[in-house]
Design an enzyme around this catalytic site. Sequence first.
Site, short mmCIF file in Angstrom:
data_model
loop_
_atom_site.label_atom_id
_atom_site.label_comp_id
_atom_site.label_asym_id
_atom_site.label_seq_id
_atom_site.Cartn_x
_atom_site.Cartn_y
_atom_site.Cartn_z
N ASN A 139 10.39 -58.80 -38.78
CA ASN A 139 9.45 -58.86 -37.66
C ASN A 139 9.51 -57.55 -36.89
OD1 ASN A 139 9.40 -59.56 -34.41
ND2 ASN A 139 7.75 -60.54 -35.56
N GLU A 202 4.80 -57.61 -39.77
CA GLU A 202 3.87 -56.70 -39.09
C GLU A 202 3.85 -55.31 -39.71
OE1 GLU A 202 4.81 -59.92 -36.12
OE2 GLU A 202 5.96 -58.73 -37.56
N ASP A 250 3.91 -55.05 -14.30
CA ASP A 250 3.38 -55.40 -15.61
C ASP A 250 1.90 -55.09 -15.73
OD1 ASP A 250 3.24 -56.56 -18.24
OD2 ASP A 250 4.97 -57.79 -17.70
#
Length: 418
Positions: A139, A202, A250
């Site tokens: 991953n 990915e 964020d």
Amino acid sequence: MSDLKTFIEILDEKYGVKEINKEVSTKFEIAKIIKKYENKTLIFNNIAESDIPIVSGVCNTREKICTALNCKNLLKKTLDGMDNPKPIKKIEKLDKKEYTTKKVDLNLLPILRHYKKDGGRYITSGIVIAKDPNTGIRNASIHRMMVIDKNKVAIRIVPRDLYTYYKESEKLGKDLEVAVVIGVHPAVLFASSISVPINQDELEIANYFHQGEMKLFKCEDVDIEVPKSEIILEGKILANKRAEEGPFLDITGTYDLVRREPILKFEKMHIRKDAIYHAILPAGYEHMLLQGIPQEARIYKAVKNTLPTVKDVKLTEGGCCWLHAVISIKKRTEGDAKNVIMAALSAHPSLKHVVVTDEDIDISNLREVEYAIATRVRGDRDILIIPNVRGSSLDPMAKPDGTTTKVGIDATKPLKNG
């Protein structure tokens, strides 16, 4: 497959790269300059705290991401990559002539402190590569990492693939081996941002995105393979060890909570000769686009199952590429738009507001979207309000229990007058 430096040369030729040669500091100053030139690719050559230069704005426009993925239609390319991962056959050892291996000291890297209320210096472009402890499936995902020591970071892990791997390792009483790479070709960065099933790699999607065959390189002390990178950090996420992480400004431009997050301890670092460090500004366009665009494909897939005549999906920059979506459809029956709204909200639970338009509206042009709302919406009929539902943890207007109110707007023309 070309690397980050080669891609910067392409960006310079196609869009221009702005070089900043005066001495600048990693503490707030560089972040301020990146914010000033949000659509530019910037290179900082003279860093006060490090000998390593910084690049930012590699993926801060859709056009640059299209260039990286060698496509014109970003949604189609993303969908194709998700459906056609390309296995990677070439795995080699790290070239010791190309990298300098050092004892881990994160102070050697030009890690930025972005905003005054941030909990510390943050690695923002680091891709964490790990393997499922049970299946060995690989991953790759991007996670923010706050420096807490010269060889440790507190890493924010949300409940997705890496979180699952880590919890499985904790059950076995083991630390989770990982490698963190900084400074990769944007095809790898973009692929690592995509949400795919846990059994999908990915890096194989990244291999599909880029022309040519992608190589991986074996780490020395952990059983992980990594793509060509400017900086490679080998380490372990420690079982049952936590530290405070945050505050962190964020994607919405508001501060996320302080949490107890896992500790990642680095044990070896490889720095490429003449390395360049990639810094992504939190809440900047590069952050928004890399985090948001892959969700457009996720929404599109879900909506297409509801209405096969969906045309396009966009997460808007004004909605931080996270909270607002605009969807274009070819309407077949009354009620199609409301079904699409429900499907989109389910596919991307962080969505707060959704607008659905007819296919004659260019949803990349927000003036046209506003025109559709102004001329095709009757509030009592076309606005769907859903209170008290789970929303984004990043929504500053959410209630303390995490719920919010979501709104869908049917801005399509009635099929018949009435």
